[in-house]
Design a protein around this motif. Structure first.
Motif, short mmCIF file in Angstrom:
data_model
loop_
_atom_site.label_atom_id
_atom_site.label_comp_id
_atom_site.label_asym_id
_atom_site.label_seq_id
_atom_site.Cartn_x
_atom_site.Cartn_y
_atom_site.Cartn_z
N UNK A 138 0.82 -1.21 0.00
CA UNK A 138 0.00 0.00 0.00
C UNK A 138 0.86 1.27 0.00
N UNK A 139 0.25 2.38 -0.42
CA UNK A 139 0.93 3.67 -0.46
C UNK A 139 1.01 4.33 0.91
N UNK A 140 0.16 3.91 1.84
CA UNK A 140 0.15 4.45 3.20
C UNK A 140 0.13 3.30 4.19
N UNK A 141 0.68 3.54 5.37
CA UNK A 141 0.68 2.51 6.40
C UNK A 141 0.99 3.09 7.75
N UNK A 142 1.20 2.22 8.72
CA UNK A 142 1.64 2.69 10.03
C UNK A 142 2.64 1.70 10.58
N UNK A 191 3.25 5.34 14.42
CA UNK A 191 3.22 6.50 13.54
C UNK A 191 2.78 6.13 12.13
N UNK A 192 1.94 6.99 11.54
CA UNK A 192 1.47 6.78 10.17
C UNK A 192 2.52 7.31 9.19
N UNK A 193 2.57 6.69 7.99
CA UNK A 193 3.54 7.13 6.99
C UNK A 193 2.99 6.98 5.59
N UNK A 194 3.67 7.66 4.64
CA UNK A 194 3.38 7.57 3.21
C UNK A 194 4.63 7.04 2.54
N UNK A 195 4.46 6.12 1.59
CA UNK A 195 5.58 5.53 0.85
C UNK A 195 5.99 6.50 -0.26
N UNK A 196 7.27 6.87 -0.26
CA UNK A 196 7.81 7.76 -1.29
C UNK A 196 8.41 6.97 -2.45
N UNK A 208 10.17 6.33 3.26
CA UNK A 208 8.87 6.81 3.73
C UNK A 208 8.96 8.23 4.26
N UNK A 209 7.79 8.83 4.40
CA UNK A 209 7.65 10.14 5.02
C UNK A 209 6.59 9.99 6.10
#
Length: 75
Positions: free
Chosen positions: A17-21, A44-49, A62-63
């Motif tokens: 997925x593009x987002x996760x925690x 913490x939640x993150x977005x895959x770069x 990630x960010x």
């Protein structure tokens, strides 16, 4: 703790997925038959770069996502 929603459908073109925690492992039990019981809590939640692979594993840059503060209304 930060609430994390349940499973998200994966796009057919990506391996995850593009987002996760992040998950904090609270307890781990290795079973005799090779399975594991893992107790986790969402962090913490993150977005895959960017996605990658190393030694047969998926990797990602990630960010971390920051929650926006919401002011309480009159009440």
């Amino acid at each position: 703790s930060v609430p994390c929603s349940g499973p998200h459908p994966l796009p057919l073109s990506s391996s995850f997925a593009d987002y996760g925690c992040m998950l904090e492992i609270r307890q781990l039990e290795l079973l005799a038959d090779g399975r594991s019981l893992v107790d986790t809590i969402g962090g913490r939640r993150f977005r895959v770069l960017r996605r990658g692979h190393r030694d047969g594993y998926n990797t990602a840059d990630i960010e971390y996502l920051e929650d926006k503060k919401v002011r309480a209304g009159p009440g």
